[in-house]
Write an enzyme that holds these catalytic residues in place. Structure first.
Site, short mmCIF file in Angstrom:
data_model
loop_
_atom_site.label_atom_id
_atom_site.label_comp_id
_atom_site.label_asym_id
_atom_site.label_seq_id
_atom_site.Cartn_x
_atom_site.Cartn_y
_atom_site.Cartn_z
N GLY A 26 0.84 -1.21 0.00
CA GLY A 26 0.00 0.00 0.00
C GLY A 26 0.86 1.25 0.00
CE LYS A 27 3.91 2.48 5.81
NZ LYS A 27 5.02 2.53 6.79
CG ASP A 82 7.45 4.44 11.77
OD1 ASP A 82 7.47 3.23 11.44
OD2 ASP A 82 7.03 4.83 12.88
CE1 TYR A 164 -5.95 0.09 13.10
CE2 TYR A 164 -3.91 1.01 12.24
CZ TYR A 164 -4.57 0.19 13.13
OH TYR A 164 -3.86 -0.52 14.07
P1 IMP Z 1 4.71 1.21 9.91
O1 IMP Z 1 4.89 2.66 9.53
O2 IMP Z 1 5.17 0.29 8.84
O3 IMP Z 1 5.24 0.90 11.26
O4 IMP Z 1 3.15 0.92 9.99
C1 IMP Z 1 2.23 1.89 9.95
C2 IMP Z 1 0.86 1.29 10.24
O5 IMP Z 1 -0.02 2.39 10.51
C3 IMP Z 1 0.26 0.56 9.05
O6 IMP Z 1 0.54 -0.81 9.08
C4 IMP Z 1 -1.22 0.85 9.23
O7 IMP Z 1 -1.78 -0.04 10.17
C5 IMP Z 1 -1.23 2.25 9.82
N1 IMP Z 1 -1.24 3.25 8.75
C6 IMP Z 1 -0.23 4.13 8.42
N2 IMP Z 1 -0.59 4.87 7.36
C7 IMP Z 1 -1.80 4.44 7.00
C8 IMP Z 1 -2.68 4.83 5.95
O8 IMP Z 1 -2.39 5.68 5.09
N3 IMP Z 1 -3.86 4.18 5.92
C9 IMP Z 1 -4.22 3.24 6.83
N4 IMP Z 1 -3.43 2.82 7.79
C10 IMP Z 1 -2.22 3.42 7.89
#
Ligand code: IMP
Length: 204
Positions: A26-27, A82, A164
């Site tokens: 997704g990212k 992050d 989310y």
């Molecule tokens: P990390 O930055 O990989 O530690 O994880 C960030 C987590 O925050 C994701 O796995 C999602 O659960 C949540 N998150 C961060 N950005 C988004 C977004 O744009 N949409 C939905 N959830 C997000």
């Protein structure tokens, strides 16, 4: 980390290829869409390279850890984000622990877990926060941040996005992030706002 480590972009850092230091598809989609105009070749994390453990105590620490580790290991600029969801009624939880909230196995379970925690809760305010770090193999780095506020629904809506997204309606809209395309989410989202600054710093 000290302030002076946040170097502005300069001509010494000419970029052709950038590794996207994340295993979250997704990212990756959001980075690719937001940065298309720069003409950089965005490369996925090679399959045999593991992301470091997120042991930091802030978004900045974790984003730096991810970007700097991958940039040093591969000898290429690396981009990492992050991010997390901060829920007012939960005193800002899950925040930097958003990906691991409730030790759930996947996004669907995590959303159900969050909805359970908010059952009977009238305060549905929440905020997404993102710190994006672009790290260079020589140790220099650039840091960008974005935040978006909104409301959490009582049930999921929409099929797009990740995490989310199906629960979150940003202020000024009636759709959840999961009801928006990547192009529609970018101008209002935490990650999109951080990447907009990166784009501006690099003349995009
Ligand atoms: P990390 O930055 O990989 O530690 O994880 C960030 C987590 O925050 C994701 O796995 C999602 O659960 C949540 N998150 C961060 N950005 C988004 C977004 O744009 N949409 C939905 N959830 C997000």
């Amino acid at each position: 980390m000290t302030q002076e480590t946040y170097l502005p972009h300069d001509a010494e850092h000419r970029i052709d290829r950038v590794v996207v230091a994340t295993s979250n598809p997704g990212k990756v989609r959001e980075f690719a869409e937001a940065l298309a105009s720069l003409g950089w070749q965005l490369e996925p994390l090679p399959k045999d390279v593991e992301m470091p453990e997120e042991t930091g105590s802030s978004y900045q620490e974790n984003a730096s850890l991810k970007a700097c580790t991958i940039a040093a290991r591969l000898g290429l600029p690396a981009l990492a984000d992050d991010s997390g969801l901060e829920v007012d009624a939960l005193d800002g939880q899950p925040g930097i622990y958003s990906a691991r909230f409730g030790n759930c196995a996947n996004d669907t379970e995590r959303n159900t877990y969050l909805l359970d925690k908010l059952r009977d809760q009238s305060d549905r305010r929440a905020h997404f926060h993102s710190v994006v770090i672009l790290a260079y193999p020589d140790g220099d780095l650039e840091c960008y941040e974005g935040t978006v506020s909104g409301t959490l629904l009582e049930g999921p809506r929409g099929q797009d996005g990740f995490g989310y997204d199906p629960l979150f309606v940003p202020d000024g809209d009636t759709r959840t992030f999961a009801e928006m395309s990547v192009e529609e989410k970018r101008p209002v989202s935490h990650r999109g706002l951080a990447l907009k600054q990166l784009l501006e710093a690099h003349g995009g």
